[in-house]
Design a protein around this motif. Sequence first.
Motif, PDB file in Angstrom:
ATOM      1  N   PHE A  75       0.799  -1.220   0.000  1.00 15.96           N
ATOM      2  CA  PHE A  75       0.000   0.000   0.000  1.00 15.96           C
ATOM      3  C   PHE A  75       0.843   1.288   0.000  1.00 15.96           C
ATOM      4  O   PHE A  75       0.660   2.155  -0.858  1.00 15.96           O
ATOM      5  CB  PHE A  75      -0.932  -0.024   1.219  1.00 15.96           C
ATOM      6  N   VAL A  76       1.773   1.386   0.925  1.00 19.91           N
ATOM      7  CA  VAL A  76       2.534   2.632   1.068  1.00 19.91           C
ATOM      8  C   VAL A  76       3.412   2.919  -0.152  1.00 19.91           C
ATOM      9  O   VAL A  76       3.317   3.992  -0.747  1.00 19.91           O
ATOM     10  CB  VAL A  76       3.355   2.618   2.374  1.00 19.91           C
ATOM     11  N   PRO A  77       4.267   1.933  -0.586  1.00 18.74           N
ATOM     12  CA  PRO A  77       5.095   2.214  -1.768  1.00 18.74           C
ATOM     13  C   PRO A  77       4.262   2.460  -3.026  1.00 18.74           C
ATOM     14  O   PRO A  77       4.648   3.268  -3.869  1.00 18.74           O
ATOM     15  CB  PRO A  77       5.921   0.942  -1.944  1.00 18.74           C
ATOM     16  N   LEU A  78       3.121   1.771  -3.118  1.00 18.50           N
ATOM     17  CA  LEU A  78       2.257   1.972  -4.268  1.00 18.50           C
ATOM     18  C   LEU A  78       1.750   3.410  -4.301  1.00 18.50           C
ATOM     19  O   LEU A  78       1.696   4.050  -5.354  1.00 18.50           O
ATOM     20  CB  LEU A  78       1.079   0.995  -4.189  1.00 18.50           C
ATOM     21  N   PHE A  79       1.420   3.905  -3.118  1.00 18.58           N
ATOM     22  CA  PHE A  79       0.960   5.297  -3.052  1.00 18.58           C
ATOM     23  C   PHE A  79       2.086   6.244  -3.467  1.00 18.58           C
ATOM     24  O   PHE A  79       1.866   7.186  -4.232  1.00 18.58           O
ATOM     25  CB  PHE A  79       0.473   5.625  -1.637  1.00 18.58           C
ATOM     26  N   LEU A  94       4.572   5.585  -5.417  1.00 19.62           N
ATOM     27  CA  LEU A  94       4.760   5.415  -6.861  1.00 19.62           C
ATOM     28  C   LEU A  94       3.731   6.222  -7.650  1.00 19.62           C
ATOM     29  O   LEU A  94       4.063   6.985  -8.565  1.00 19.62           O
ATOM     30  CB  LEU A  94       4.616   3.926  -7.195  1.00 19.62           C
TER      31      LEU A  94
END
Lengths: 312, 321
Positions: free
Chosen positions: A160-164, A166
């Motif tokens: 969730f966090v890295p996707l956000f 990105l």
Amino acid sequence: MTTTTDKATTPVPAPKSTRGRFGRTPRPTEPVGTNATMAGSKQSSRWWLYGILSLCLVAVVAPFAWMVLGSFKSEGELRQTPPTWWPHSASLDNYTQLFSRLDFGTYFTNSIVVAVAVTAGNLLFCSMLGYALAMLDFKGKKALFSIVMATLMIPGVVTFVPLFVLVANAGLIDTLPGLILPFLVSPFGVFLMRQFISGLPRDLLDAGRVDGAGELRIFARIILPLCGPALATLGILTFLGSWNNFLWPLVVAQSEKTYTLPVALALYSKGQNSTNYGLLLAGATVVVIPVLAVFLAFQRKFIEGIATTGIK
Amino acid sequence: MAATSEVTTRGEADPTGRPPRGGTAKSRRGGAFGEGRAAWILALPFCLLFLTFTVWPVIQSLFMSITDTRARDLKTPFAVDIVGLDNFTKALSDDQFLQAARNTAYFVLVGVPLTLTMALAAAVVLDRGITKLRSVFRLGFYLPVITSIVAVAVVWRFLLQEDSGLINTVLGWFGINGPNWLGDPNWSMPALILMASWRNFGTAMIIFLAGLQAVPWMLHEAAAIDGAGAWQRFRHITLPMLRPTILFVSVTTGIGYLQFFEEPFVMTNGGPLNSTISMSMYTYKQFGFGNYGYAASLSYIIFIVIAVVTAIQFRLLREKD
């Protein structure tokens, strides 16, 4: 599961893997529906089972019935104690407000666009890879399949966090592509399509090659048309999943132009409209009714899909 | 990728990148390399999206979890300080996170057995108990699964109201004075468990129904002739035969419940008095505060917990031979 597979009217042989999923072979002889006429069973005991089941059914369905009925009630009536069941004076006021004052039309369109795009992407890309994994030989095939399957177990919260980060760095926050792109493919879709295509006869492939068709043409013209049942299952599951998706759109959609229905409803139920009960119930009805329609139209396929894959 | 290089060395690469078409004998002979290239062309769109939006975030999350990344480091995700396992040790002494872990354990330990029991009871009755209207009941019980949690939350908040809620009204008919479900720290979690079980037992029921089809009919007949009652047959035939299905359903339900987030998020916002905050929700809160590194390490803790719990379930429920 075995019965649903047997009953399916598809001319295509069922994928091997759906049989004996739980490690045993199906009963080949016993038809469905004879179960209840068991030796020594007591017909007289049945009525109370129907009674209990009906009570349970009422308990399960009552919240929905109350939601739909409540959406036609006035604010005053919704606050009455004890609560009423049938609306005293049914009106569409809540719905007109929803679409005129609160712009639910836009949210509805957003939800549809996102769900359709995500579904189309999954159907196309997952069946392409599924076919390659099931029928073709290529270097790195085993490794690719292992990696895809391994990610099935990773909980969504991990990415969730890295996707956000990105999506934010790509400038896609508060855009519809930001809601669509991360969900265009799914490991589960690959798994489902690969399992199904593995069950198709390999002769199809050889026949196509003898006729001089290229691999891509074989996929598009021969394999894909036979994948109807699997595509239907994946399509319905993906559409419902996208329609009901909540957390990601809540974070990425930051203004009214990109809200999806669940996001809008959640924000309104916490914001200044949180005390406008009729409006909230009408909003909830608008969120639920389309999936209800899709579900009722395809429920047979759908339940087969659940039974063969075990994933909602 | 390996296939591509192989193709080039053999000097037969099609510059357009399309697989060979038409040629009969030649394409049969060259099937192996044409096949490999076609396979990678088919795999390419998936792989690009999958690498970007799944594999890369998983790796970056692992990296973030050992850093002190905060929201202001958004543009330069790798120019941050490595803090080793500090985030993880911090989590283990973070009272709120521990509270969230206890709440999650409560939710899973009560919710999973409750959901499975409801699902199994419904499946057995639908499979063996009745002959008519089976699909109507099956459909009805499955309805809550497909509906949006947000819509469900809106409705259930009404149903759970202290004075005018439908649930307390019904309890009142039996002389029971229902609690202030969502306002009382002792009752908020039971209310959420009730709601989650109501919402999710349909999936488990469908899978149990499928599993029940695989229970050999003859065993039941033989046992009935030997005088075994319905309960005895359930206990000694159905349950053991269903073991693989129960394992599967308990694992999938367990994984879902360990990540439970939406129910408290939309119903209680973690309250009252943090009585319903879950691990996922606390992680999300830390993300909201901009503590990205800490949130990433919390998400890996959840991952580890899920892996461990799943392994335990496999141990407890795997088939004995």
